[in-house]
Design a protein around this motif. Sequence first.
Motif, short mmCIF file in Angstrom:
data_model
loop_
_atom_site.label_atom_id
_atom_site.label_comp_id
_atom_site.label_asym_id
_atom_site.label_seq_id
_atom_site.Cartn_x
_atom_site.Cartn_y
_atom_site.Cartn_z
N LYS A 1 0.86 -1.19 0.00
CA LYS A 1 0.00 0.00 0.00
C LYS A 1 0.89 1.24 0.00
CE LYS A 1 -2.08 -1.30 3.90
NZ LYS A 1 -2.97 -1.38 5.09
N ALA B 1 -4.60 -2.07 -2.09
CA ALA B 1 -5.27 -1.16 -1.15
C ALA B 1 -5.42 -1.77 0.23
CB ALA B 1 -6.63 -0.75 -1.72
N GLY B 2 -5.20 -3.06 0.38
CA GLY B 2 -5.34 -3.70 1.69
C GLY B 2 -5.08 -5.19 1.59
N VAL C 1 -2.57 -6.90 2.14
CA VAL C 1 -1.36 -7.03 1.33
C VAL C 1 -0.69 -8.39 1.53
CG1 VAL C 1 0.94 -5.99 1.06
CG2 VAL C 1 -1.04 -4.55 1.37
N GLU C 2 -0.91 -8.95 2.74
CA GLU C 2 -0.28 -10.24 3.08
C GLU C 2 -0.64 -11.33 2.07
OE1 GLU C 2 -2.01 -8.29 5.12
OE2 GLU C 2 -0.58 -7.69 6.67
N LEU D 1 2.79 -2.32 6.99
CA LEU D 1 2.89 -1.92 8.39
C LEU D 1 2.80 -3.13 9.30
CD1 LEU D 1 0.61 1.23 8.51
CD2 LEU D 1 3.11 1.14 8.51
C1 PRP Z 1 -2.60 -3.06 8.89
C2 PRP Z 1 -1.36 -3.53 8.15
C3 PRP Z 1 -1.28 -4.98 8.53
C4 PRP Z 1 -1.82 -4.98 9.95
C5 PRP Z 1 -0.66 -5.01 10.92
O1 PRP Z 1 -3.69 -3.44 8.15
O2 PRP Z 1 -1.46 -3.28 6.77
O3 PRP Z 1 -2.08 -5.77 7.70
O4 PRP Z 1 -2.56 -3.76 10.14
O5 PRP Z 1 -1.08 -5.01 12.27
P1 PRP Z 1 -0.56 -6.11 13.29
O6 PRP Z 1 0.93 -6.20 13.16
O7 PRP Z 1 -0.96 -5.55 14.65
O8 PRP Z 1 -1.25 -7.39 13.00
P2 PRP Z 1 -5.16 -2.88 8.38
O9 PRP Z 1 -5.71 -3.40 9.67
O10 PRP Z 1 -5.12 -1.39 8.28
O11 PRP Z 1 -6.00 -3.56 7.21
P3 PRP Z 1 -5.72 -3.62 5.65
O12 PRP Z 1 -4.72 -4.71 5.43
O13 PRP Z 1 -7.04 -3.96 5.06
O14 PRP Z 1 -5.22 -2.28 5.21
#
Ligand code: PRP
Length: 216
Positions: free
Chosen positions: A120, A142-143, A145-146, A160
């Motif tokens: 993202k 957009a989300g 990503v894993e 993140l």
């Molecule tokens: C954020 C980030 C990770 C997760 C990390 O995603 O992109 O996927 O949080 O947090 P953690 O280390 O505490 O598990 P978000 O919750 O914003 O969702 P998204 O992936 O849909 O953007």
Amino acid sequence: MLTVAIPKGGLLKDSIRLLQSVGLDFSAFLEAGNRQLQITDPSNTAKALLVRNSDVPVYVEYGQAQLGIVGYDVLREKAANVAQLVDLGFGPCRLSVAVKASSPYRSPLELPLHGRVASKFVHCAREYFQSLDLPVEIIPLAGSVELGPITGMSEAIVDLVATGNTLRENGLIEIDVLFQSTARLIAHPLSYRLDTYSLHDYVKQIRETVSQVAAR
Ligand code: PRP
């Protein structure tokens, strides 16, 4: 009237608590069923806009909000023309490179040339791989990503990490950290210079609250 852009999501509660500590009450945003995106503090001294994290710098840069609260990660990604005033300390996380735990990669330099990296944070990721002189293809998402490495679409992700739970539960591991992030107080540069709506007083009080919290 002073206007503050505050972020939806993980930084919302702490942002509202911080603003309460300087006499601005926007807790109505936390009420169940509230759909209002703009509210005025009950003392009628300031307004808050409830916006997506990544849109906070946009409202501040264009001057619709004189102050904003946003993650450093977003500031790095958006490179907006705003004044960064205070590290607020809450919302700690890091932007990391991660791969499947079962992959052979244990360092970014082991990734294949022209390999794929889903993110993202396209600009941060591009800048990082350029600094390593490693040509990769960045796939913007957009989300979730894993799913990039899980599905085989990419070898790695730049995303993140806060608790690390999402990586762990999806069989991924971090192999490098681009930078650490926390929430920041930002301001519209000209409004700050002109002390519009007594901005300096609020910033001073916020600084004091933050240093009191840090000293505990
Ligand atoms: C954020 C980030 C990770 C997760 C990390 O995603 O992109 O996927 O949080 O947090 P953690 O280390 O505490 O598990 P978000 O919750 O914003 O969702 P998204 O992936 O849909 O953007």
